[in-house]
Scaffold this motif. Structure first.
Motif, short mmCIF file in Angstrom:
data_model
loop_
_atom_site.label_atom_id
_atom_site.label_comp_id
_atom_site.label_asym_id
_atom_site.label_seq_id
_atom_site.Cartn_x
_atom_site.Cartn_y
_atom_site.Cartn_z
N LEU A 32 0.83 -1.26 -0.05
CA LEU A 32 0.00 -0.14 0.00
C LEU A 32 0.72 1.11 -0.04
CD1 LEU A 32 -2.55 1.30 -0.01
CD2 LEU A 32 -2.78 1.06 2.87
N ALA A 33 2.07 1.42 0.72
CA ALA A 33 2.69 2.37 0.82
C ALA A 33 3.40 2.67 -0.43
CB ALA A 33 3.83 2.14 1.75
N LEU A 34 3.92 1.36 -1.11
CA LEU A 34 4.38 1.65 -2.60
C LEU A 34 3.59 2.30 -3.45
CD1 LEU A 34 6.72 1.27 -4.41
CD2 LEU A 34 5.96 -1.02 -4.78
N ALA A 35 2.35 1.69 -3.39
CA ALA A 35 1.33 2.24 -4.32
C ALA A 35 1.00 3.75 -4.23
CB ALA A 35 -0.05 1.46 -4.15
N CYS A 36 0.89 4.03 -2.76
CA CYS A 36 0.66 5.60 -2.56
C CYS A 36 1.60 6.40 -3.13
CB CYS A 36 0.15 5.75 -1.06
SG CYS A 36 -1.42 4.77 -0.54
N ALA A 37 2.96 6.11 -2.68
CA ALA A 37 4.11 6.80 -3.12
C ALA A 37 4.16 6.96 -4.61
CB ALA A 37 5.09 6.27 -2.59
N VAL A 38 3.79 5.91 -5.43
CA VAL A 38 3.70 6.02 -6.82
C VAL A 38 2.66 7.01 -7.49
CG1 VAL A 38 3.77 4.69 -8.99
CG2 VAL A 38 5.06 3.86 -7.22
N LEU A 39 1.64 6.92 -6.79
CA LEU A 39 0.30 7.67 -7.25
C LEU A 39 0.64 9.03 -6.85
CD1 LEU A 39 -2.72 5.41 -6.25
CD2 LEU A 39 -1.75 5.74 -8.58
N LEU A 40 1.33 9.52 -5.76
CA LEU A 40 1.71 10.90 -5.28
C LEU A 40 2.83 11.37 -6.49
CD1 LEU A 40 1.11 13.09 -3.45
CD2 LEU A 40 2.88 12.16 -1.95
N GLY A 41 3.54 10.53 -6.61
CA GLY A 41 4.49 10.89 -7.54
C GLY A 41 4.12 11.39 -9.00
N LEU A 42 3.22 10.48 -9.37
CA LEU A 42 2.57 10.68 -10.69
C LEU A 42 1.65 11.87 -10.52
CD1 LEU A 42 1.54 6.98 -11.81
CD2 LEU A 42 3.01 8.61 -12.65
N LEU A 43 1.00 12.27 -9.38
CA LEU A 43 0.05 13.20 -9.38
C LEU A 43 1.01 14.61 -9.37
CD1 LEU A 43 -2.50 14.75 -8.80
CD2 LEU A 43 -2.16 14.25 -6.19
N CYS A 44 2.17 14.80 -8.62
CA CYS A 44 3.09 15.74 -8.93
C CYS A 44 3.69 15.98 -9.99
CB CYS A 44 4.08 15.63 -7.84
SG CYS A 44 3.61 15.64 -5.93
N PHE A 45 4.09 14.84 -10.83
CA PHE A 45 4.50 15.14 -12.03
C PHE A 45 3.46 15.71 -13.19
CE2 PHE A 45 5.20 13.23 -16.37
CZ PHE A 45 6.87 13.67 -16.93
N TYR A 46 2.23 15.17 -13.05
CA TYR A 46 1.09 15.63 -13.82
C TYR A 46 0.76 17.19 -13.50
CZ TYR A 46 -0.19 11.09 -15.42
OH TYR A 46 0.04 9.71 -16.10
N LEU A 47 0.83 17.46 -12.16
CA LEU A 47 0.58 19.08 -11.98
C LEU A 47 1.59 19.74 -12.59
CD1 LEU A 47 -0.68 18.64 -8.14
CD2 LEU A 47 -2.04 19.05 -10.29
N TYR A 48 2.90 19.33 -12.34
CA TYR A 48 4.18 20.10 -13.02
C TYR A 48 3.90 20.38 -14.49
CZ TYR A 48 8.83 20.97 -14.86
OH TYR A 48 9.89 21.59 -15.36
N GLN A 49 3.48 19.15 -15.21
CA GLN A 49 3.42 19.14 -16.55
C GLN A 49 2.12 20.13 -16.99
OE1 GLN A 49 5.52 18.41 -18.66
NE2 GLN A 49 6.92 17.04 -17.36
N ILE A 50 1.31 19.90 -16.05
CA ILE A 50 -0.13 20.67 -16.44
C ILE A 50 0.35 22.23 -16.41
CG2 ILE A 50 -2.21 21.54 -15.57
CD1 ILE A 50 -3.03 18.41 -14.78
N ASN A 51 1.21 22.69 -15.47
CA ASN A 51 1.61 24.03 -15.05
C ASN A 51 2.32 24.58 -16.33
OD1 ASN A 51 1.91 26.49 -13.50
ND2 ASN A 51 4.11 25.79 -13.43
N ARG A 52 3.31 23.73 -16.84
CA ARG A 52 4.05 23.98 -18.14
C ARG A 52 3.16 24.13 -19.36
NH1 ARG A 52 8.69 19.80 -19.27
NH2 ARG A 52 9.30 21.51 -20.65
N LEU A 53 1.99 23.19 -19.35
CA LEU A 53 1.43 23.63 -20.44
C LEU A 53 0.35 24.66 -20.31
CD1 LEU A 53 -0.05 22.22 -23.05
CD2 LEU A 53 -1.81 21.12 -21.55
N TRP A 54 -0.12 25.03 -19.16
CA TRP A 54 -0.88 26.44 -18.99
C TRP A 54 -0.10 27.51 -19.45
CZ3 TRP A 54 -5.69 27.83 -17.88
CH2 TRP A 54 -5.73 29.16 -17.86
N LYS A 55 1.29 27.45 -19.16
CA LYS A 55 2.05 28.69 -19.44
C LYS A 55 2.22 28.81 -20.94
CE LYS A 55 4.90 28.98 -15.20
NZ LYS A 55 6.31 28.74 -14.82
N VAL A 56 2.41 27.50 -21.51
CA VAL A 56 2.52 27.66 -22.91
C VAL A 56 1.18 28.21 -23.87
CG1 VAL A 56 2.70 26.13 -25.19
CG2 VAL A 56 4.32 25.70 -23.10
N LEU A 57 0.12 27.70 -22.98
CA LEU A 57 -1.25 27.98 -23.91
C LEU A 57 -1.66 29.63 -23.53
CD1 LEU A 57 -3.46 24.96 -23.17
CD2 LEU A 57 -2.25 25.81 -25.05
#
Length: 458
Positions: A32-57
């Motif tokens: 469970l700890a591994l799954a939560c850590a991976v999901l949290l990392g994916l969420l942070c990565f997606y938020l970072y990329q969404i922010n980059r995409l927002w600046k481009v748009l």
């Protein structure tokens, strides 16, 4: 299934497989700890990329699409491809727009675009010249505030655009005649087309003058003929009077014949599309012919001399050139008072063969010189008619010289005389290399040259 769903599913399946392995090896808490850590990392990565995409748009700049790995790399790649395609389409539209503007600018007609409030949206350079506008300064200005001519305001407000409006005294120098046509289009917009018809108006005026002059020139001899014929028919006249009337009618009929012959000669010159011949003209014989005709017409009333350089020659149609030169010589005789001097000269000027006729006649005011070659143009109508001219001689000269690419130059001083000079082009000027030509100038001594001047048309 598109690539986004496929990669998302692959990530989730991989996470489930890894978590199941950790569960079997270390228990549920570690999994469970591994799954939560991976999901949290994916969420942070997606938020970072969404922010980059927002600046481009938010502030797009071509060529500044970010790069990334995995799913977001695919997103940025597709976004870059979309932007590139849109940019290509925009460039094509801009090129079409530029070509359209260049085509309108190249048009000899003025083009002016008005919006639904009759405000200027755009105009080309020709329209600027016709109306005295400035495209940058006057954009979004109401057209009637800039063009306040009553006839134009009435034409615009009347909303009847079937016939064009003719406006005079237009353009930069206020001498142009402009035809204005308004064409409605789109949502109550208007396209204003302007055309400079100054030359057309001048041509039409010349046509009217020509018709009036021909009618006038033929009416006089016809009136004389009719009057004498009615007199001979209705009244008893002596044989001497009858003979005198017939002689007068013959003179008038010959005058009409001369006018018709000259008109036909002009028509032939204008309709002949073939260039004149390039044969060398027998200059000596032509000048002798001109001298003989001048002396016959003068009947001893003038002093006529010629100064001929035997090295000078020219190429062309001899009959046409003889007609042109003969008209100049006959004009000199007709418009030089008795006792005056007439000088014919053929020589070189800067490599050009030049033929000139100088006289000590009446001369002419400078303002009449530009119109001398017009058909039937006369400075003094009564005197011109008395001399027997048709009013077409210089018009024939003009057309003959135009066909030979030669120039006619006329100068004038009233009361001092006239000089008409024909300057042949280099390609039609011929220099004789014969032994006879290498001697001195052969000529009859010329009279003292008259000052540069002009002469009334024949």
């Amino acid at each position: 299934m598109n690539v986004i769903w496929a990669r998302s599913a692959a990530i989730l399946i991989s996470l489930v497989v890894v978590s199941a392995g950790v569960y079997l090896a270390f228990g549920p808490i570690a999994a469970l700890a591994l799954a939560c850590a991976v999901l949290l990392g994916l969420l942070c990565f997606y938020l970072y990329q969404i922010n980059r995409l927002w600046k481009v748009l938010d502030a797009p700049v071509y060529g500044e699409i970010p790069s990334a790995v995995g799913l977001w790399g695919e997103v940025y790649y597709r976004l870059h491809r979309l932007v590139k395609r849109w940019r290509t389409q925009v460039l094509q539209v801009e090129q079409q727009h530029t070509r359209f503007i260049q085509a309108i600018q190249a048009s000899p007609n003025g083009v002016l675009m008005l919006d639904d409030a009759d405000q200027i949206e755009w105009c080309n350079d020709v329209a600027e010249q016709h109306f005295g506008l400035n495209a940058r300064r006057d954009v979004r200005q109401r057209i009637t505030h800039l063009i306040r001519r009553p006839e134009f305001v009435h034409y615009l407000t009347r909303q009847r655009f079937d016939d064009p409006l003719v406006m005079r005294d237009m353009g930069e120098h206020k001498h142009s005649v402009i035809a204005v046509q308004i064409l409605p289009y789109g949502d109550n917009r208007k396209l204003v087309i302007t055309q400079d018809i100054t030359k057309l108006e001048n041509t039409e005026a010349m046509r009217r003058d020509f018709v009036a002059n021909v009618s006038h020139e033929l009416k006089t001899p016809l009136t004389v003929l009719t009057g004498f014929l009615e007199t001979v028919r209705d009244l008893p006249v002596s044989e001497d009077d009858r003979r005198r009337y017939v002689d007068m009618m013959l003179v008038q009929s010959m005058r009409m014949q001369s006018i018709v012959d000259d008109l036909l000669a002009l028509a032939r010159l204008e309709s002949d599309a073939q260039p004149p011949g390039n044969d060398t003209v027998a200059v000596q014989a032509m000048v002798a012919h001109l001298m003989h005709d001048a002396e016959a017409l003068s009947q001893g009333r003038h002093k006529i001399a010629a100064e001929i350089d035997p090295t000078v020659g020219f190429r062309g149609a001899d009959t046409e050139l003889l007609s042109a030169l003969g008209n100049l010589v006959s004009n000199a005789v007709r418009y030089t008072p008795e006792g005056g001097r007439i000088a014919l000269r053929l020589g070189w000027e800067e490599g050009h063969a030049v033929f000139s006729v100088a006289d000590t006649g009446l001369g002419i005011a400078a303002e009449h010189i530009p119109r001398l070659t017009e058909r039937f143009y006369r400075v003094d109508r009564s005197r011109s008619r008395d001399t027997g001219g048709t009013g077409l001689g210089l018009a024939i000269v003009k057309h003959v010289l135009s066909r030979h690419h030669a120039d006619l130059r006329v100068t004038s001083e009233e009361g001092r005389g006239s000089v008409f000079r024909i300057i042949f082009p280099l390609e039609r000027s011929v220099r004789s290399l014969s032994d006879a030509a290498s001697t001195a100038t052969a000529a009859v001594p010329a009279s003292p040259q008259a000052p540069d001047s002009s002469r009334r048309a024949a």
